[in-house]
Scaffold this motif. Structure first.
Motif, PDB file in Angstrom:
ATOM      1  N   VAL A  26       0.944  -1.111  -0.005  1.00 44.89           N
ATOM      2  CA  VAL A  26       0.049  -0.026   0.058  1.00 44.89           C
ATOM      3  C   VAL A  26       1.002   1.436  -0.014  1.00 44.89           C
ATOM      4  N   ILE A  27       1.862   1.136   0.916  1.00 44.00           N
ATOM      5  CA  ILE A  27       2.731   2.625   0.592  1.00 44.00           C
ATOM      6  C   ILE A  27       3.571   2.531  -0.561  1.00 44.00           C
ATOM      7  N   ASN A  28       4.177   1.472  -0.969  1.00 40.40           N
ATOM      8  CA  ASN A  28       4.819   1.627  -2.301  1.00 40.40           C
ATOM      9  C   ASN A  28       3.698   2.095  -3.679  1.00 40.40           C
ATOM     10  N   ASN A  29       2.498   1.524  -3.520  1.00 38.22           N
ATOM     11  CA  ASN A  29       1.673   1.820  -4.478  1.00 38.22           C
ATOM     12  C   ASN A  29       1.146   3.578  -4.302  1.00 38.22           C
ATOM     13  N   SER A  30       0.861   3.690  -2.890  1.00 42.75           N
ATOM     14  CA  SER A  30       0.565   5.261  -2.838  1.00 42.75           C
ATOM     15  C   SER A  30       1.587   6.027  -3.118  1.00 42.75           C
ATOM     16  N   ARG A  31       2.888   5.918  -2.899  1.00 44.08           N
ATOM     17  CA  ARG A  31       3.933   6.736  -3.239  1.00 44.08           C
ATOM     18  C   ARG A  31       4.443   6.995  -4.636  1.00 44.08           C
ATOM     19  N   ILE A  32       4.005   5.771  -5.424  1.00 44.13           N
ATOM     20  CA  ILE A  32       4.051   5.956  -7.010  1.00 44.13           C
ATOM     21  C   ILE A  32       2.898   6.861  -7.515  1.00 44.13           C
ATOM     22  N   ASN A  33       2.018   6.872  -6.595  1.00 44.27           N
ATOM     23  CA  ASN A  33       0.671   7.773  -7.198  1.00 44.27           C
ATOM     24  C   ASN A  33       0.980   9.431  -6.508  1.00 44.27           C
ATOM     25  N   GLY A  34       2.099   9.764  -5.938  1.00 47.03           N
ATOM     26  CA  GLY A  34       2.221  11.135  -5.331  1.00 47.03           C
ATOM     27  C   GLY A  34       2.229  11.319  -3.813  1.00 47.03           C
ATOM     28  N   THR A  35       1.971  10.223  -3.143  1.00 45.46           N
ATOM     29  CA  THR A  35       1.690  10.303  -1.838  1.00 45.46           C
ATOM     30  C   THR A  35       3.012  10.282  -1.072  1.00 45.46           C
ATOM     31  N   ASN A  36       3.273  11.273   0.050  1.00 45.17           N
ATOM     32  CA  ASN A  36       4.715  10.934   0.658  1.00 45.17           C
ATOM     33  C   ASN A  36       4.142  10.417   2.335  1.00 45.17           C
ATOM     34  N   PHE A  37       4.993   9.891   2.703  1.00 43.34           N
ATOM     35  CA  PHE A  37       5.014   9.232   4.154  1.00 43.34           C
ATOM     36  C   PHE A  37       6.035   9.511   5.068  1.00 43.34           C
ATOM     37  N   LEU A  38       5.864   9.771   6.097  1.00 42.10           N
ATOM     38  CA  LEU A  38       6.707  10.013   7.119  1.00 42.10           C
ATOM     39  C   LEU A  38       6.453   8.617   8.232  1.00 42.10           C
ATOM     40  N   ILE A  39       7.362   7.793   8.262  1.00 45.77           N
ATOM     41  CA  ILE A  39       7.152   6.695   8.902  1.00 45.77           C
ATOM     42  C   ILE A  39       8.424   6.706  10.128  1.00 45.77           C
ATOM     43  N   THR A  40       8.057   6.469  11.219  1.00 46.48           N
ATOM     44  CA  THR A  40       8.846   6.280  12.462  1.00 46.48           C
ATOM     45  C   THR A  40       8.969   4.706  12.480  1.00 46.48           C
ATOM     46  N   SER A  41      10.237   4.109  12.774  1.00 46.46           N
ATOM     47  CA  SER A  41      10.263   2.507  12.905  1.00 46.46           C
ATOM     48  C   SER A  41      11.494   2.143  13.374  1.00 46.46           C
ATOM     49  N   HIS A  42      11.633   1.081  14.333  1.00 41.91           N
ATOM     50  CA  HIS A  42      12.957   0.654  14.743  1.00 41.91           C
ATOM     51  C   HIS A  42      13.260  -0.694  13.908  1.00 41.91           C
ATOM     52  N   GLN A  43      12.115  -1.286  12.908  1.00 46.99           N
ATOM     53  CA  GLN A  43      12.525  -2.120  12.194  1.00 46.99           C
ATOM     54  C   GLN A  43      13.297  -1.697  10.892  1.00 46.99           C
ATOM     55  N   LEU A  44      14.577  -1.576  10.844  1.00 47.65           N
ATOM     56  CA  LEU A  44      15.251  -1.028   9.769  1.00 47.65           C
ATOM     57  C   LEU A  44      14.968  -1.901   8.637  1.00 47.65           C
ATOM     58  N   ASP A  45      15.117  -3.028   8.763  1.00 45.56           N
ATOM     59  CA  ASP A  45      15.251  -3.965   7.389  1.00 45.56           C
ATOM     60  C   ASP A  45      14.158  -3.513   6.659  1.00 45.56           C
ATOM     61  N   ILE A  46      12.828  -3.223   7.201  1.00 46.91           N
ATOM     62  CA  ILE A  46      11.587  -3.151   6.552  1.00 46.91           C
ATOM     63  C   ILE A  46      11.824  -1.667   5.809  1.00 46.91           C
TER      64      ILE A  46
END
Length: 80
Positions: free
Chosen positions: A19-39
């Motif tokens: 969902v994140i990748n598809n939305s980004r392709i369509n122009g949506t930006n995300f700010l994500i905080t996470s400790h799961q750096l591999d993802i």
């Protein structure tokens, strides 16, 4: 998104990243905080590492050689 991958099963991780990748392709930006750096390495285009409430590193992701765990280890000190 604050820790969107915490406490969820692997199938849901895949679905959320799609969902994140598809939305980004369509122009949506995300700010994500996470400790799961591999993802994050798989979906991020930029990263920011903070220490003591300060930005200590902000870079573009380089899919071929950015290892966020190594960057984190360099900033926060070694771990075994």
């Amino acid at each position: 998104m604050d820790e969107p991958f915490n406490g969820i099963d692997p199938i849901s991780v895949i679905q959320i990243t799609q969902v994140i990748n598809n939305s980004r392709i369509n122009g949506t930006n995300f700010l994500i905080t996470s400790h799961q750096l591999d993802i994050l390495e798989k979906i991020a285009t930029q990263y920011v590492i903070m220490k003591d409430y300060n930005i200590v590193e902000h870079e573009q992701m380089k899919k071929d050689n950015t290892d966020l765990y190594e960057r984190y280890k360099k900033i926060y000190g070694g771990f075994s």
